[in-house]
Enzyme design. Sequence first.
Site, short mmCIF file in Angstrom:
data_model
loop_
_atom_site.label_atom_id
_atom_site.label_comp_id
_atom_site.label_asym_id
_atom_site.label_seq_id
_atom_site.Cartn_x
_atom_site.Cartn_y
_atom_site.Cartn_z
N TYR A 80 -14.57 10.00 -2.70
CA TYR A 80 -13.24 9.58 -3.56
C TYR A 80 -13.33 10.49 -4.91
CZ TYR A 80 -12.46 5.56 -0.57
OH TYR A 80 -12.22 4.71 0.15
N HIS B 221 -16.55 3.52 -5.79
CA HIS B 221 -15.44 4.71 -5.19
C HIS B 221 -15.75 5.88 -6.53
CE1 HIS B 221 -12.72 2.70 -2.21
NE2 HIS B 221 -13.93 2.55 -1.97
N ARG C 223 0.85 -1.14 0.10
CA ARG C 223 -0.02 -0.05 0.10
C ARG C 223 0.90 1.33 0.04
NH1 ARG C 223 -5.16 1.45 4.09
NH2 ARG C 223 -5.35 3.53 3.30
N CYS D 189 -19.34 -2.14 -0.57
CA CYS D 189 -18.39 -1.00 -0.03
C CYS D 189 -19.32 -0.27 1.20
CB CYS D 189 -18.37 -0.14 -1.20
SG CYS D 189 -17.29 1.26 -0.81
N ASN E 31 -10.74 -4.22 -1.92
CA ASN E 31 -10.43 -3.13 -2.89
C ASN E 31 -9.50 -3.57 -3.72
OD1 ASN E 31 -12.26 -1.06 -2.01
ND2 ASN E 31 -11.15 -0.63 -0.34
#
Length: 421
Positions: A242, A195, A90, A165, A145
């Site tokens: 987002y 998103h 990440r 989500c 995700n």
Amino acid sequence: MKVAVIGGGSTYTPELVSGLSAERERIDVTELVLHDVDAERREVVGGMARRMLARQGFAGSLEVTDDLDRAVDGADFVLLQIRVGGQAARLSDETVPLLCGCVGQETTGGGGFAKALRTVPVVLHVADRVRELAAPDAWIVDFTNPVGIVTRALLDHGHRAIGLCNVAIGLQRWAARLLEVEPDRVLVDQVGLNHLTWVRALRVDGEDVLPRLLAERGAEVAAHVGLREALVGELGVIPSYYLRYFYCHDEVVEQLRHAEPRAAVVAALERELLAQYADPTVDEKPVLLERRGGAFYSEAATALIASLTAGTEDIQVVDVYNGSTLVGLAADDVVEVPAKIGREGAEPIPQLPLAPELLGLAQHVAAYERLTAEAAVTRDPVTARKALLTHPLIGQDLIVDDLLEGLVAAERRRGGELVAL
């Protein structure tokens, strides 16, 4: 009912375990299996889960294992909540794109692209074992995700899957507090892609209160999603937070360049959470978990499982094939929309066409998701470049080359491979 959680060593797991146990009247879980490849996390989170279940009087069995086949064998529901590469992956997803002047975020833009390429093959392997070993009508529920791309890959390969989500349920709970009503009276009409969604109606007891909310509480709405009030007012919808990455790209990039990466913040939180989970006296989810993100995750999960089991046909926001729901998107694009949830799955609620300013962006990103899902399976560098060239946050030839090379190099340093460069 047997429920298998793949990625059971996640720090989110105690919340999920708590939710499943608390909903015993609606969800008769007799076997719960937590699967994880990380031995330390398995032991710590598994021990915490065991204490929580004992405290709540759970009469079923709990198993913690690294054996995937054992985990999914006979399962009725398989919940996916994995993070391939962990927080180290990440961190590169968030920082490498910034070097190219692009947003660094784990699900959006270049970071989301790398996460998808890393994750989809692992998820498809899990899904193949589910198809082979789980109950004949087993459901795969994906929280992993980027949910839209992962769900698309599952559906494209013929798996019985639904994506989920927490953005919609989070907005519902926030709006209920703002309006001072009970959450179950609020219906969020959220449409778009995962998103990349917009709330076009917010119904309380069937009445759309969104126009009044934007007129009277516009500043609070805008602050909640991190956008200017004037922009939200012009759009006449509530964008997902987002959308900041799209509507405020350059501003966000500059902020991210000077901020501590979210991956580092989360890694520190996880270390502290795991230390608390390891305490043999702790048998309730700690308050610190609220800072981890993923609010109301367990409630969304248990509601979906309950409705799929009982066939209640209540309305929930999920990720499914578009079919004819949103005009202008392909039938096999994965959309995030309200749907009736029954035993046979999710039936999207018919929707009015998206306004041009919403549809154009959704079409761009849907094309990117299609190409990314393909690149994740084929490992073809040309398809990968096309995906990044299509993404509205990237879309320039030289940036695509630099970004892809940077992401591939970072993955190789961790011993993995994104594409065959």
